[in-house]
Design a protein around this motif. Structure first.
Motif, PDB file in Angstrom:
ATOM      1  N   LEU A  20     -86.990 -86.149  34.276  1.00  0.00           N
ATOM      2  CA  LEU A  20     -88.151 -85.581  33.513  1.00  0.00           C
ATOM      3  C   LEU A  20     -88.379 -86.058  32.101  1.00  0.00           C
ATOM      4  CD1 LEU A  20     -90.984 -84.340  33.918  1.00  0.00           C
ATOM      5  CD2 LEU A  20     -90.114 -82.400  33.536  1.00  0.00           C
ATOM      6  N   ILE A  21     -87.256 -85.715  31.175  1.00  0.00           N
ATOM      7  CA  ILE A  21     -87.208 -86.468  29.915  1.00  0.00           C
ATOM      8  C   ILE A  21     -86.092 -87.209  29.886  1.00  0.00           C
ATOM      9  CG2 ILE A  21     -88.327 -84.171  29.035  1.00  0.00           C
ATOM     10  CD1 ILE A  21     -85.345 -83.290  28.185  1.00  0.00           C
ATOM     11  N   THR A  22     -86.179 -88.083  28.690  1.00  0.00           N
ATOM     12  CA  THR A  22     -85.227 -89.367  28.406  1.00  0.00           C
ATOM     13  C   THR A  22     -83.794 -89.022  27.870  1.00  0.00           C
ATOM     14  OG1 THR A  22     -86.490 -89.617  26.216  1.00  0.00           O
ATOM     15  CG2 THR A  22     -87.250 -90.756  28.461  1.00  0.00           C
ATOM     16  N   ILE A  23     -83.866 -87.653  27.447  1.00  0.00           N
ATOM     17  CA  ILE A  23     -82.571 -87.167  26.692  1.00  0.00           C
ATOM     18  C   ILE A  23     -81.908 -86.183  27.257  1.00  0.00           C
ATOM     19  CG2 ILE A  23     -83.434 -88.114  24.317  1.00  0.00           C
ATOM     20  CD1 ILE A  23     -84.162 -85.210  23.646  1.00  0.00           C
ATOM     21  N   LYS A  24     -80.499 -86.097  26.790  1.00  0.00           N
ATOM     22  CA  LYS A  24     -79.822 -84.732  27.250  1.00  0.00           C
ATOM     23  C   LYS A  24     -80.307 -83.634  26.400  1.00  0.00           C
ATOM     24  CE  LYS A  24     -75.826 -87.069  29.291  1.00  0.00           C
ATOM     25  NZ  LYS A  24     -76.179 -86.619  30.549  1.00  0.00           N
ATOM     26  N   SER A  25     -81.062 -82.581  26.890  1.00  0.00           N
ATOM     27  CA  SER A  25     -81.665 -81.797  25.998  1.00  0.00           C
ATOM     28  C   SER A  25     -80.733 -80.989  25.321  1.00  0.00           C
ATOM     29  CB  SER A  25     -82.721 -80.797  26.833  1.00  0.00           C
ATOM     30  OG  SER A  25     -81.904 -80.187  27.944  1.00  0.00           O
ATOM     31  N   MET A  26     -79.774 -80.328  26.159  1.00  0.00           N
ATOM     32  CA  MET A  26     -78.906 -79.480  25.263  1.00  0.00           C
ATOM     33  C   MET A  26     -78.259 -80.121  24.169  1.00  0.00           C
ATOM     34  SD  MET A  26     -76.683 -77.530  28.460  1.00  0.00           S
ATOM     35  CE  MET A  26     -75.460 -79.044  28.790  1.00  0.00           C
ATOM     36  N   PHE A  27     -77.511 -81.145  24.171  1.00  0.00           N
ATOM     37  CA  PHE A  27     -76.949 -81.952  23.077  1.00  0.00           C
ATOM     38  C   PHE A  27     -77.990 -82.237  21.853  1.00  0.00           C
ATOM     39  CE2 PHE A  27     -73.914 -82.262  26.424  1.00  0.00           C
ATOM     40  CZ  PHE A  27     -72.536 -81.655  25.833  1.00  0.00           C
ATOM     41  N   ASP A  28     -79.061 -82.742  22.350  1.00  0.00           N
ATOM     42  CA  ASP A  28     -80.100 -83.128  21.380  1.00  0.00           C
ATOM     43  C   ASP A  28     -80.586 -81.820  20.584  1.00  0.00           C
ATOM     44  OD1 ASP A  28     -81.692 -85.869  20.701  1.00  0.00           O
ATOM     45  OD2 ASP A  28     -83.061 -83.931  20.670  1.00  0.00           O
ATOM     46  N   PHE A  29     -80.730 -80.780  21.408  1.00  0.00           N
ATOM     47  CA  PHE A  29     -81.251 -79.527  20.775  1.00  0.00           C
ATOM     48  C   PHE A  29     -80.224 -78.948  19.845  1.00  0.00           C
ATOM     49  CE2 PHE A  29     -81.089 -74.876  20.773  1.00  0.00           C
ATOM     50  CZ  PHE A  29     -82.208 -74.644  19.841  1.00  0.00           C
ATOM     51  N   TYR A  30     -79.054 -79.076  20.304  1.00  0.00           N
ATOM     52  CA  TYR A  30     -77.701 -78.510  19.631  1.00  0.00           C
ATOM     53  C   TYR A  30     -77.713 -79.251  18.178  1.00  0.00           C
ATOM     54  CZ  TYR A  30     -73.314 -76.502  18.206  1.00  0.00           C
ATOM     55  OH  TYR A  30     -72.094 -76.074  17.557  1.00  0.00           O
ATOM     56  N   ASP A  31     -77.890 -80.523  18.158  1.00  0.00           N
ATOM     57  CA  ASP A  31     -78.005 -81.119  16.966  1.00  0.00           C
ATOM     58  C   ASP A  31     -79.164 -80.755  15.822  1.00  0.00           C
ATOM     59  OD1 ASP A  31     -76.092 -82.499  17.934  1.00  0.00           O
ATOM     60  OD2 ASP A  31     -77.010 -84.515  18.334  1.00  0.00           O
ATOM     61  N   PHE A  32     -80.338 -80.497  16.491  1.00  0.00           N
ATOM     62  CA  PHE A  32     -81.267 -79.971  15.670  1.00  0.00           C
ATOM     63  C   PHE A  32     -81.071 -78.708  15.412  1.00  0.00           C
ATOM     64  CE2 PHE A  32     -85.027 -77.600  15.403  1.00  0.00           C
ATOM     65  CZ  PHE A  32     -86.190 -78.486  14.777  1.00  0.00           C
ATOM     66  N   PHE A  33     -80.600 -77.688  16.007  1.00  0.00           N
ATOM     67  CA  PHE A  33     -80.094 -76.502  15.759  1.00  0.00           C
ATOM     68  C   PHE A  33     -79.232 -76.305  14.516  1.00  0.00           C
ATOM     69  CE2 PHE A  33     -77.757 -72.520  16.648  1.00  0.00           C
ATOM     70  CZ  PHE A  33     -78.924 -71.580  16.636  1.00  0.00           C
ATOM     71  N   LEU A  34     -78.309 -77.028  14.585  1.00  0.00           N
ATOM     72  CA  LEU A  34     -77.048 -77.190  13.524  1.00  0.00           C
ATOM     73  C   LEU A  34     -77.808 -77.271  12.202  1.00  0.00           C
ATOM     74  CD1 LEU A  34     -74.155 -78.822  15.261  1.00  0.00           C
ATOM     75  CD2 LEU A  34     -74.306 -76.512  15.040  1.00  0.00           C
ATOM     76  N   ALA A  35     -78.634 -78.346  12.037  1.00  0.00           N
ATOM     77  CA  ALA A  35     -79.220 -78.646  10.811  1.00  0.00           C
ATOM     78  C   ALA A  35     -80.446 -77.400  10.566  1.00  0.00           C
ATOM     79  CB  ALA A  35     -79.987 -79.919  10.986  1.00  0.00           C
ATOM     80  N   ALA A  36     -80.976 -76.871  11.378  1.00  0.00           N
ATOM     81  CA  ALA A  36     -82.113 -75.896  11.264  1.00  0.00           C
ATOM     82  C   ALA A  36     -81.353 -74.781  10.757  1.00  0.00           C
ATOM     83  CB  ALA A  36     -82.545 -75.655  12.499  1.00  0.00           C
ATOM     84  N   ILE A  37     -80.240 -74.296  11.125  1.00  0.00           N
ATOM     85  CA  ILE A  37     -79.695 -73.054  10.588  1.00  0.00           C
ATOM     86  C   ILE A  37     -78.742 -73.397   9.299  1.00  0.00           C
ATOM     87  CG2 ILE A  37     -79.593 -71.860  12.978  1.00  0.00           C
ATOM     88  CD1 ILE A  37     -76.492 -72.610  13.202  1.00  0.00           C
ATOM     89  N   GLY A  38     -78.781 -74.422   8.947  1.00  0.00           N
ATOM     90  CA  GLY A  38     -78.187 -74.620   7.413  1.00  0.00           C
ATOM     91  C   GLY A  38     -76.932 -75.082   7.419  1.00  0.00           C
ATOM     92  N   HIS A  39     -76.240 -75.752   8.296  1.00  0.00           N
ATOM     93  CA  HIS A  39     -75.046 -76.034   8.414  1.00  0.00           C
ATOM     94  C   HIS A  39     -74.949 -77.549   7.340  1.00  0.00           C
ATOM     95  CE1 HIS A  39     -72.547 -73.614  10.703  1.00  0.00           C
ATOM     96  NE2 HIS A  39     -73.565 -73.871  11.881  1.00  0.00           N
ATOM     97  N   SER A  40     -74.150 -77.834   6.721  1.00  0.00           N
ATOM     98  CA  SER A  40     -74.002 -78.818   5.902  1.00  0.00           C
ATOM     99  C   SER A  40     -73.668 -80.320   6.658  1.00  0.00           C
ATOM    100  CB  SER A  40     -72.650 -78.863   4.856  1.00  0.00           C
ATOM    101  OG  SER A  40     -71.493 -78.802   5.624  1.00  0.00           O
ATOM    102  N   GLU A  41     -74.054 -81.398   5.964  1.00  0.00           N
ATOM    103  CA  GLU A  41     -73.695 -82.582   7.098  1.00  0.00           C
ATOM    104  C   GLU A  41     -72.177 -82.564   7.755  1.00  0.00           C
ATOM    105  OE1 GLU A  41     -75.333 -86.039   5.179  1.00  0.00           O
ATOM    106  OE2 GLU A  41     -77.209 -85.107   4.945  1.00  0.00           O
ATOM    107  N   GLU A  42     -71.562 -82.322   6.921  1.00  0.00           N
ATOM    108  CA  GLU A  42     -70.160 -82.580   7.344  1.00  0.00           C
ATOM    109  C   GLU A  42     -69.765 -81.396   8.378  1.00  0.00           C
ATOM    110  OE1 GLU A  42     -71.025 -82.083   4.263  1.00  0.00           O
ATOM    111  OE2 GLU A  42     -70.647 -83.930   3.229  1.00  0.00           O
ATOM    112  N   GLU A  43     -70.529 -80.442   8.182  1.00  0.00           N
ATOM    113  CA  GLU A  43     -70.055 -79.028   9.350  1.00  0.00           C
ATOM    114  C   GLU A  43     -70.944 -79.656  10.663  1.00  0.00           C
ATOM    115  OE1 GLU A  43     -68.223 -75.407  10.427  1.00  0.00           O
ATOM    116  OE2 GLU A  43     -67.917 -77.158   9.143  1.00  0.00           O
TER     117      GLU A  43
END
Length: 228
Positions: A20-43
């Motif tokens: 239905l969608i073009t991406i793997k939702s779990m991993f794509d969301f997890y990438d977004f989530f990590l940035a949204a909760i304030g992890h550094s780019e390295e983390e």
């Protein structure tokens, strides 16, 4: 499905990721989530790599799925859902999130009086916004344990492997509809048990094994064309 909803004459089941969608939702969301909760780019990079290592050959898919969801232990369900909506809104605005031909098929089934059901190993934070936008009637997905509004990191129900077909079969039985009248859409060999459960299976995308199955069984194929 709500108890007061009349039983439909048939169901149309849709795998979500890369169907239905073009991406793997779990991993794509997890990438977004990590940035949204304030992890550094390295983390973020370290945690992303750890998460994707769960897909490596030799790791059973169900075990990798279980270990992935441990990463949400200690986070509030409402907080994660809020980030899920923000992730979806961003992805939708960027374009190309949905396969337009599959989304159109879902909406045709709804117009024809079928109940449409998303079936996915992903979880509600990702899937609820997808279902709302698509107009799906129900979602069968991985269910995470929560206590006091907080995820514990444990999985109560997995929708990996035979979980999709088993849950779809249970819903068909519960609603008293005929599997022969039902439809199912999937892109990967892990969806085959779901597709063979119903009378109207449809293969999505260009997976060679799935194309072979479609040709051998006379199943229709949708290309999986990203919508603008």
């Amino acid at each position: 499905m709500p108890a007061e909803t009349a039983a439909p004459r048939a169901l149309a089941f849709f795998d979500v990721d890369e169907t239905l969608i073009t991406i793997k939702s779990m991993f794509d969301f997890y990438d977004f989530f990590l940035a949204a909760i304030g992890h550094s780019e390295e983390e973020q990079a370290r945690l992303r790599e750890q998460a994707r290592s769960l897909l490596k050959p030799g790791m059973p898919r169900k075990e990798g799925n279980r270990l992935f969801y441990r990463r949400f232990a200690g986070y509030g369900t409402a907080e994660v859902a809020k980030h899920g909506q923000a992730w979806f809104d961003k992805r939708l605005a960027e374009g190309g999130l949905f396969n337009g031909d599959v989304l159109a098929a879902l909406r045709r089934h709804r117009s024809a009086g079928l109940n449409t059901v998303l079936v996915s190993g992903s979880f509600t934070a990702c899937l609820d916004p997808v279902a709302e936008h698509a107009g799906a009637d129900a979602v069968l997905c991985t269910r995470l344990e929560e206590q006091g509004g907080v995820y514990t990191g444990e999985v109560l129900r997995s929708m990996i492997g035979d979980g999709k077909a088993r849950s779809a079969r249970e819903l068909i039985t519960e609603l008293g509809v005929s599997a022969a009248d039902c439809h199912a859409y999937g892109d990967h060999t892990s969806d085959l048990e779901l597709l063979t459960l119903v009378g109207h299976p449809v293969v999505v995308g260009d997976n060679a094994e799935m194309r072979t199955e479609a040709a051998a069984n006379g199943w229709p194929v949708l290309e999986g064309l990203p919508a603008a």
